[in-house]
Design an enzyme around this catalytic site. Structure first.
Site, PDB file in Angstrom:
ATOM      1  N   ASN A 132      13.036 -40.221  83.975  1.00  0.00           N
ATOM      2  CA  ASN A 132      13.270 -38.925  84.613  1.00  0.00           C
ATOM      3  C   ASN A 132      14.462 -39.066  85.542  1.00  0.00           C
ATOM      4  OD1 ASN A 132      13.279 -36.529  85.928  1.00  0.00           O
ATOM      5  ND2 ASN A 132      11.193 -36.651  86.734  1.00  0.00           N
ATOM      6  N   CYS A 146      15.068 -34.834  88.089  1.00  0.00           N
ATOM      7  CA  CYS A 146      14.158 -33.985  88.867  1.00  0.00           C
ATOM      8  C   CYS A 146      14.968 -33.163  89.871  1.00  0.00           C
ATOM      9  CB  CYS A 146      13.123 -34.822  89.611  1.00  0.00           C
ATOM     10  SG  CYS A 146      12.040 -33.818  90.646  1.00  0.00           S
ATOM     11  N   THR A 187      13.587 -29.104  84.222  1.00  0.00           N
ATOM     12  CA  THR A 187      13.752 -27.768  84.804  1.00  0.00           C
ATOM     13  C   THR A 187      15.139 -27.640  85.416  1.00  0.00           C
ATOM     14  OG1 THR A 187      12.837 -28.561  86.883  1.00  0.00           O
ATOM     15  CG2 THR A 187      11.298 -27.554  85.321  1.00  0.00           C
TER      16      THR A 187
END
Lengths: 221, 299
Positions: free
Chosen positions: B120, B123, B179
């Site tokens: 990830n 973020c 996102t």
């Protein structure tokens, strides 16, 4: 075990400033008082958490405060429309107490009609911001109503087994008077079953997920 | 196509990291072909102060802030219980420098109960890593032989270039997309979220994510997990057509925990309706023109 099911709307009845949304129960278990359901307002991305207000035979009923887009969409449902419901979720109240008293702030009254029924109609102290909102007290037997600026904690008796529901500052105030009170918390919630971590509330120096650790929590537990 | 998917797992339907707790809802996780954990960081994180979520007209914002128990407790307490679910487990890892990712991958490398590691690196709710994506992937690559997936942000100025760079640094696959930062204001015109902004997901993200998958597919010869607002089998099929080899469900899981089984069934029937032998046979279909051969990956 929770279940997700589209249920038919039976009625949407005004109760003072709130509405009582009544749906067919279908195959959904009403659960214990204090448990909650995720209701999916039509046209919205996220469902809304609502504790069960009443569980008449064949029905589930929820008390809605139409203050935002989601709750207004729920209040605008009409009989015959479909509402998808997921539940029952979370941990409800422990009913094994000797001297219960129910204490609510505003729409925190929502789980108390069902709870009162299960406890045999104990005394209740219900605080509201206006006489119009206070009409919801008619749903709870043996209720003493106080209206701002009088607060429920001003008239809270000592040495009782307190069940409380309402906004966070109200719950902290109740806990200051009754550290062992069973407190039903509320927070914005996306899923209701532990997936999103959105409903965290800081209690005892750590964040708790209300959906699976609560929504009923005791600070002194 | 039509052969088994190249993604580690049983098939082509996963969850997006942070959108499911398999221990809280094991029967939901069991509907998936692989379960992707919430991002794990080197040290425990309580996460951001509430309010952490907000609904918008066609999506939602979250600012959870990578709440997690930290890698030590995760490996001791969480991973063994996930292993009992009988679903392949992908571990999402996050950090604040390439060294963090390398350390996390090194710790997970020897674990048989880890099918893949997702990096990830995107973020939107915490400080961004100090290093570029390629440096992080390269550091992780040196630390593990596990399949490594780089999860990229749709806000990158050139997602195709970032995809190619992750591939060149040793990524085995891509997760597209994370996102994208958004803002919601309340009735008093104040930010709803305590962190002001949060990550936008749900239907609003879908065309953005689809474009990212479509841009990355021609430039990398890697499996791609497509995600962003997938709610139906048709949506999933569109991601496969754009170039994904698997799809992940995110925000829809909040409203519908039965979405994996439903989307899987819808995907099968939508693919069949368009005469694809399997859903995966539709991979890359959006890149083909009538009479043309399938576009080959060129990286």
């Amino acid at each position: 075990m929770w279940k997700r099911e589209p249920l038919s709307v039976l009625a949407v009845e005004p109760v003072g400033a709130y509405v009582l949304l009544r749906v067919r129960r279908g195959g959904v278990d009403p659960g214990r008082p204090g448990q909650f359901f995720m209701l999916a307002p039509p046209g919205h991305v996220l469902p809304r958490p609502m504790s069960l207000c009443l569980a008449p035979s064949g029905e589930l009923a929820f008390l809605i405060d139409p203050v935002g887009p989601g709750t207004r969409a729920l209040a605008a449902l009409v009989p015959g429309e479909c509402l998808t419901v997921l539940g029952p979720l979370g941990n409800g109240f422990c009913l094994h107490v000797e001297r219960p008293v129910l204490v609510a702030g505003g729409v925190g009254v929502a789980p108390f009609p069902y709870l009162s029924e299960q406890l045999g109609g104990p005394p209740a102290i219900l605080g509201f911001r206006s006489a119009h909102h206070a009409e919801a007290a008619e749903l709870v037997p043996h209720a003493e109503v106080v209206i701002d600026p009088v607060l429920p904690t001003d008239v809270l008796p000592r040495n009782r087994d307190v069940f409380a529901c309402g906004p966070e500052p109200f719950l902290w105030a109740v806990a200051a008077h009754a550290p062992e009170a069973q407190l039903a918390w509320e927070a914005p919630m996306a899923c209701g079953y532990g997936a999103c971590h959105g409903c965290a509330v800081e209690i005892g120096g750590a964040y708790r997920r209300l959906c699976i650790d609560g929504p009923v929590l005791q600070l002194a537990a | 196509m039509g052969s088994p998917p190249p993604t580690p797992g049983r098939g082509h339907l996963l969850n997006a990291s942070g959108c499911l707790d398999a221990l809280a809802a094991p029967h939901v996780a069991r509907q998936l072909d692989a379960f992707v954990t919430k991002t794990v960081t080197p040290l425990p994180r309580e996460g951001n102060e509430p309010v952490r979520i907000a609904e918008t007209d066609v999506g939602m914002l979250n600012s959870i802030g990578l709440a997690n128990p930290g890698i030590e407790a995760f490996m001791a307490d969480v991973l063994p219980r996930l292993g009992e679910l009988d679903v392949p487990v992908w571990v999402s890892v996050g950090g604040f420098a390439a060294r963090d990712y390398a350390d996390l991958c090194d710790l997970l490398d020897g674990r048989d109960d880890v099918a893949a590691i997702e990096l990830n690196v995107s973020c939107p709710n915490v400080a961004p890593p100090e290093n570029e994506v390629a440096e992080i992937v390269a550091a992780a690559r040196a630390a593990t032989t596990k399949p490594l997936y780089a999860k990229l942000s749709p806000a990158l100025p050139d997602i195709a270039a970032a995809a190619a760079s992750a591939a060149a640094a040793g990524a085995d696959g891509l997760s597209l997309v994370n996102t994208v930062r958004g803002l919601a204001l309340d009735s008093e015109l104040q930010p709803v979220l305590s962190t002001t902004t949060g990550g936008l997901s749900g239907p609003a993200l879908r065309p953005v994510a689809l474009a990212a998958v479509h841009a990355a597919y021609p430039v990398v010869d890697l499996p791609i997990v497509g995600m962003g607002g997938i709610e139906t089998g048709r949506h999933a099929l569109e991601f496969l057509a754009a170039g994904a080899s698997a799809c992940a469900l995110g925000t829809v899981l909040f409203r519908d925990p039965e979405a994996p089984a439903r989307v899987r069934a819808e995907l099968e029937s939508e693919a069949a309706e368009l005469r694809f032998k399997t859903p995966l046979a539709a991979r890359g279909a959006a890149h083909r023109r009538d009479g043309e051969e399938p576009l080959l990956a060129v990286a």
